[in-house]
Scaffold this motif. Structure first.
Motif: not given
Ligand code: URA
Length: 239
Positions: A65-70, A84-87, A106-112, A208-220
């Motif tokens: 996720l490209y986490k937005p502020e707030k 962030v779960i609501d996104l 910025g970059l946030l990983l989410l998983t189960n 985050y390690s080899f991962l980046n935000l390429k291709g994502l807009s904020i909130g995506e």
């Protein structure tokens, strides 16, 4: 019913765009038929194959996720504010890997996947996280050296970091730096900058390690590919 390319990317086969290429180039069969059509929809009962390998939806989910502020970085907020779960559009119980502050983007990983999350967040794994930091005031080379060599925070020295000045804006009295750290202590970047007598005005995690935000807009967000999950496991299992 779900579009074929979305189904493939949500199963971690490849990104949405690469999944479209697989379809167009005739690699994808639904039941016994090659499907070249991007609009094709599949349901739960359809059997989807890529190069004759049956694709199954894993019960493990991985999102970048490209986490937005707030936005609050937790599963639930006692005041009912957005988290962030609501996104993320899923019914599954997922959670963030580590944390970003309310005002950090910025970059946030989410998983189960609790196993992967625990391993990646464990202090023995030095996963590199890079932050783009806007700082009030002019940061000196000496300050940069201090950030890199380690700073005592709450009685414990921070591990070696990498810092570089991206821009010094003398007119507006601001400095822009990139800081790479391998730990995940509470408010670590803000505290490190405070310790050199400056204040963070904006903070964004850009990798985050080899991962980046390429291709994502904020909130995506996007799902991780199977290859990316394997790479994360390799990092998490390194001793
Ligand atoms: N360091 C901080 O101070 N805040 C964050 O959100 C992440 C790292």
């Amino acid at each position: 019913m779900e579009r074929l390319q979305k189904y493939l990317s949500s199963c971690g086969v490849a990104s949405r765009r690469k999944s479209e290429e697989l379809i167009i180039n005739g690699h994808v069969k639904v039941n016994n038929e090659i499907i070249n059509e991007l609009g094709y929809k599949v349901n739960e009962k359809d059997k989807v194959y890529v190069d004759d390998v049956l694709i199954k939806r894993s019960d493990k989910l991985y999102f970048l996720l490209y986490k937005p502020e707030k936005i609050i970085c937790s599963v639930k907020d006692e005041k009912g504010r957005m988290t962030v779960i609501d996104l993320i559009d899923t019914e599954e119980k997922i959670f963030p890997v580590g944390r970003l502050d309310y005002d950090t983007s910025g970059l946030l990983l989410l998983t189960n996947d609790g196993e992967l999350s625990n391993k990646l967040s464990h202090p023995s794994h030095h996963v590199e996280k890079t932050y783009s930091v806007k700082i009030d005031g002019i940061v000196s080379i000496n300050d940069i050296r201090k950030l890199e060599s380690g700073i005592i925070l709450d009685g414990i020295k921070t591990k070696k970091a990498h810092a570089k000045i991206i821009k010094t804006d003398k007119k507006n009295n601001k400095t822009y730096i990139e800081l790479t750290i391998t730990e995940g202590r509470n408010h670590q970047v803000k505290k490190m900058i405070e310790s050199i007598n400056h204040k963070v005005l904006k903070l964004k995690r850009i990798s985050y390690s080899f991962l980046n935000l390429k291709g994502l807009s904020i909130g995506e967000y996007r799902t991780l590919t199977i290859k990316e999950v394997k790479q994360l496991y390799n990092i998490a299992n390194k001793k």
